[in-house]
Design a protein around this motif. Structure first.
Motif, PDB file in Angstrom:
ATOM      1  N   ASN A   1       0.867  -1.214  -0.088  1.00 52.75           N
ATOM      2  CA  ASN A   1      -0.033   0.053   0.050  1.00 52.75           C
ATOM      3  C   ASN A   1       1.000   1.249  -0.019  1.00 52.75           C
ATOM      4  OD1 ASN A   1      -2.633  -1.570   0.415  1.00 52.75           O
ATOM      5  ND2 ASN A   1      -1.760  -1.965   2.471  1.00 52.75           N
ATOM      6  N   ASN A   2       1.039   2.010  -1.192  1.00 51.13           N
ATOM      7  CA  ASN A   2       1.686   3.105  -1.125  1.00 51.13           C
ATOM      8  C   ASN A   2       0.728   4.280  -0.558  1.00 51.13           C
ATOM      9  OD1 ASN A   2       3.133   5.394  -2.183  1.00 51.13           O
ATOM     10  ND2 ASN A   2       2.486   5.344  -4.157  1.00 51.13           N
ATOM     11  N   LEU A   3       1.453   4.880   0.394  1.00 49.39           N
ATOM     12  CA  LEU A   3       0.685   5.789   1.351  1.00 49.39           C
ATOM     13  C   LEU A   3       1.219   7.282   0.960  1.00 49.39           C
ATOM     14  CD1 LEU A   3       0.882   4.065   4.608  1.00 49.39           C
ATOM     15  CD2 LEU A   3      -0.984   4.000   3.255  1.00 49.39           C
ATOM     16  N   SER A   4       2.082   7.332  -0.104  1.00 45.42           N
ATOM     17  CA  SER A   4       2.436   8.801  -0.287  1.00 45.42           C
ATOM     18  C   SER A   4       1.526   9.685  -0.494  1.00 45.42           C
ATOM     19  CB  SER A   4       3.508   8.817  -1.684  1.00 45.42           C
ATOM     20  OG  SER A   4       2.663   8.300  -2.558  1.00 45.42           O
ATOM     21  N   GLU A   5       0.443   9.624  -1.098  1.00 44.83           N
ATOM     22  CA  GLU A   5      -0.648  10.524  -1.163  1.00 44.83           C
ATOM     23  C   GLU A   5      -1.284  10.947  -0.029  1.00 44.83           C
ATOM     24  OE1 GLU A   5      -3.151  10.024  -4.439  1.00 44.83           O
ATOM     25  OE2 GLU A   5      -1.615   9.787  -5.837  1.00 44.83           O
ATOM     26  N   LYS A   6      -1.426   9.910   0.965  1.00 46.18           N
ATOM     27  CA  LYS A   6      -2.112  10.109   2.244  1.00 46.18           C
ATOM     28  C   LYS A   6      -1.252  10.888   3.394  1.00 46.18           C
ATOM     29  CE  LYS A   6      -4.548   7.290   5.766  1.00 46.18           C
ATOM     30  NZ  LYS A   6      -5.056   5.958   6.140  1.00 46.18           N
ATOM     31  N   TYR A   7      -0.087  10.634   3.108  1.00 46.24           N
ATOM     32  CA  TYR A   7       0.882  11.500   4.056  1.00 46.24           C
ATOM     33  C   TYR A   7       1.804  12.244   3.439  1.00 46.24           C
ATOM     34  CZ  TYR A   7      -0.984   8.109   7.308  1.00 46.24           C
ATOM     35  OH  TYR A   7      -1.962   7.161   8.012  1.00 46.24           O
ATOM     36  N   PRO A   8       1.500  13.360   2.655  1.00 45.29           N
ATOM     37  CA  PRO A   8       2.561  14.105   2.002  1.00 45.29           C
ATOM     38  C   PRO A   8       3.541  14.861   2.837  1.00 45.29           C
ATOM     39  CG  PRO A   8       0.300  15.314   2.409  1.00 45.29           C
ATOM     40  CD  PRO A   8       0.176  13.864   2.572  1.00 45.29           C
ATOM     41  N   ALA A   9       3.189  15.066   4.128  1.00 47.88           N
ATOM     42  CA  ALA A   9       4.218  15.801   5.230  1.00 47.88           C
ATOM     43  C   ALA A   9       5.372  14.772   5.442  1.00 47.88           C
ATOM     44  CB  ALA A   9       3.526  16.135   6.513  1.00 47.88           C
ATOM     45  N   LYS A  10       4.939  13.494   5.570  1.00 45.23           N
ATOM     46  CA  LYS A  10       5.783  12.442   5.816  1.00 45.23           C
ATOM     47  C   LYS A  10       7.023  12.097   4.828  1.00 45.23           C
ATOM     48  CE  LYS A  10       6.613  10.505   9.031  1.00 45.23           C
ATOM     49  NZ  LYS A  10       7.705  10.803  10.267  1.00 45.23           N
ATOM     50  N   VAL A  11       6.344  12.227   3.462  1.00 44.86           N
ATOM     51  CA  VAL A  11       7.191  12.156   2.183  1.00 44.86           C
ATOM     52  C   VAL A  11       8.150  13.483   2.118  1.00 44.86           C
ATOM     53  CG1 VAL A  11       7.065  12.347  -0.246  1.00 44.86           C
ATOM     54  CG2 VAL A  11       5.306  10.984   0.928  1.00 44.86           C
ATOM     55  N   LYS A  12       7.497  14.750   2.533  1.00 46.54           N
ATOM     56  CA  LYS A  12       8.294  15.561   2.430  1.00 46.54           C
ATOM     57  C   LYS A  12       9.714  15.644   3.472  1.00 46.54           C
ATOM     58  CE  LYS A  12       8.428  20.674   2.566  1.00 46.54           C
ATOM     59  NZ  LYS A  12       7.621  21.964   3.005  1.00 46.54           N
ATOM     60  N   GLU A  13       9.533  15.229   4.659  1.00 41.82           N
ATOM     61  CA  GLU A  13      10.326  14.995   5.630  1.00 41.82           C
ATOM     62  C   GLU A  13      11.262  13.974   5.346  1.00 41.82           C
ATOM     63  OE1 GLU A  13      10.590  12.816   9.777  1.00 41.82           O
ATOM     64  OE2 GLU A  13       8.585  13.431   9.201  1.00 41.82           O
ATOM     65  N   LEU A  14      11.015  12.789   4.748  1.00 37.92           N
ATOM     66  CA  LEU A  14      11.834  11.850   4.442  1.00 37.92           C
ATOM     67  C   LEU A  14      12.711  12.054   3.218  1.00 37.92           C
ATOM     68  CD1 LEU A  14       9.649   8.473   5.122  1.00 37.92           C
ATOM     69  CD2 LEU A  14      11.447   9.745   6.757  1.00 37.92           C
ATOM     70  N   LEU A  15      12.053  12.868   2.120  1.00 37.79           N
ATOM     71  CA  LEU A  15      12.846  13.134   1.045  1.00 37.79           C
ATOM     72  C   LEU A  15      13.834  14.273   1.610  1.00 37.79           C
ATOM     73  CD1 LEU A  15      10.127  13.612  -1.584  1.00 37.79           C
ATOM     74  CD2 LEU A  15      11.947  11.971  -1.908  1.00 37.79           C
TER      75      LEU A  15
END
Length: 476
Positions: free
Chosen positions: A420-434
């Motif tokens: 389950n790709n959660l990238s759209e559900k948690y954009p803030a987490k994506v930004k932090e990890l990137l």
């Protein structure tokens, strides 16, 4: 007078006998201090599946000797290597540093980057290895088996911190003797001397025999052994007697894999027996680790982990890893904290109260404080990977994969199979990890050579719709 001399001689003999009995069979002779540094053996297997070891849930292929390391020590469920292919993974194990820091991003190839020559393909001579560090801290060192760190003399184990070398320099070779001409990288070396092909029986057994002999020869002094088996990498060369043992397995590839795994496990058992037979069990650290996820071409099984060798999926980078050190690490432990192969160097160095002589900062950490004192802390804030267009980061239970302009996000605590790709559900987490991944990349060198597979292979391997072993095996 003669009577007095006789009394003195008898009394002297009594003192000598008492002294010898006091020393006992395991104690050092007078004037020889007891060895305080633990011996260290790091065993590396090649391309094995995460679920093919008994202590990781495997049932089809018995691995009692490898499992014994976990039972006598600790098994890591969330252990990683720093690359999902052989050569860069080994560079990380050997240096304790992310290999991308010195341009070793890909498997060795002939596709050199601008500014470099074919002779530069291999571990940068400016990097220090675990062999160098152990050597400088009073250890006799040996590298046995697969090297895969370059073909030039400057890349030889004998120039990279190892007093002895018994193995081959390439990424693979036949387990049996070649009957005709063979490439130089397939030659089996005993230090500088090539072993004649007619003397080669079965490579896994030969590496085991060399390891056992080295243990016996060096039992009185601290030693470090890097035992890098090429089992169960292709070619699928199995002993006939072991193929017969697994006759019930219908698939011939899987049957050969099972036989080769058995040879590997038997070899580990022989090494453990050699340690015990020489009275070294209480003073020897044994670390076992697989170099990357199960390969697409050797019938290995990664179980519930998605992906295989070459990918940033858990099946490419999460591996079997265990460690034992009697009296220092508790028995039959399981640790779920993320650790990485880079931790091996600082951990075994610290075990012998050694000091790092190299000036470059290690990325690995000493795990002993986390294993021996009830410390519940996490050794790493985050772990990182990059090979070409594909990169990844794991922080706590979050895992992000970045492939060119595509981003995938998973919560491994809920979704270990990365469905389950959660990238759209948690954009803030994506930004932090990137941001964390980008910051890590600033400390890396550009690759000194490139993969022979190219970027297209990585783009395909990380598509969400490429799922299941049958599809995964289409893209090695």
């Amino acid at each position: 007078m003669k009577k007095n001399q006789l009394i003195i001689m008898m009394f002297s003999a009594l003192l000598v006998t008492s002294s010898v009995n006091a020393m006992g069979p395991g104690n050092p002779a007078p004037g020889k201090p007891k060895q305080t540094k633990p011996n260290v053996i790091v065993i590396v297997s090649d391309d094995a599946g995460y679920a093919d070891f008994g202590c990781y849930g495997g049932t089809q292929i018995p691995t009692p000797n490898i499992d014994a390391i976990a039972k006598q020590g600790i098994r890591f469920t969330d252990a990683y290597v720093s690359a999902s292919v052989c050569a860069p993974s080994r560079a990380g194990i050997l240096t304790g540093r992310y290999q991308q820091r010195f341009g070793f991003e890909h498997n060795t190839s002939t596709k050199v980057a601008a500014g470099y020559q074919l002779s530069d393909v291999g571990m940068d001579p400016a990097e220090r290895t675990i062999g160098n560090e152990m050597q400088d801290n009073g250890y006799r060192t040996i590298a046995i088996g697969k090297w895969h760190q370059g073909e030039e003399q400057k890349h030889s184990p004998l120039r990279r911190g190892f007093d002895e070398f018994y193995g081959f320099t390439g990424g693979h070779r036949d387990f049996f003797a070649y009957k005709g001409p063979r490439k130089k990288e397939y030659a089996l070396y005993d230090n500088q001397k090539e072993v004649p092909e007619q003397e080669i029986t079965y490579l896994t057994d030969m590496f085991t025999d060399k390891a056992s002999a080295f243990i016996a020869k060096n039992k009185s002094n601290p030693f470090f052994m890097y035992l890098s088996y090429n089992a169960v990498h292709t070619p699928m060369n199995a002993r006939a007697d072991l193929m017969e043992r697994f006759a019930s397995i219908p698939d011939s590839g899987r049957r050969a894999y099972a036989a080769m795994m058995t040879s590997l496990d038997d070899g580990v058992g022989a090494v453990l027996n050699a340690i015990k037979a020489n009275g070294l069990e209480e003073n020897t650290i044994v670390v076992f680790i697989n170099d990357n996820g199960g390969a697409t071409v050797n019938s290995s099984d990664n179980g519930i982990l998605r992906g295989m060798k070459g990918s940033k999926w858990e099946g490419g980078i999460r591996v079997a890893m265990m460690m034992k050190w009697p009296g220092h690490i508790g028995v039959n432990q399981t640790d779920h904290r993320p650790v990485i192969s880079l931790d091996i160097l600082p951990t075994v160095l610290a075990a012998g109260k050694g000091k790092q002589k190299g000036l470059k900062k290690l990325d690995g950490v000493n795990l002993l404080p986390y294993l021996t004192s009830g410390n519940k802390g996490k050794p790493h804030q985050a772990l990182y990977w990059r090979r070409g267009v594909a990169a990844a980061i794991r922080s706590a239970s979050w895992k992000l994969i970045r492939v060119k302009d595509k981003v995938l996000l998973f919560d491994l605590s809920q979704d270990i199979s990365e469905n389950n790709n959660l990238s759209e559900k948690y954009p803030a987490k994506v930004k932090e990890l990137l941001a964390m991944l980008s910051h890590w990349e600033k400390g890396l060198d550009q690759p000194h050579w490139y993969s022979s597979y190219g970027d297209e292979n990585q783009l395909i391997k990380h598509r969400m719709d490429l799922k299941g072993r049958e599809m995964e095996r289409l893209y090695p």
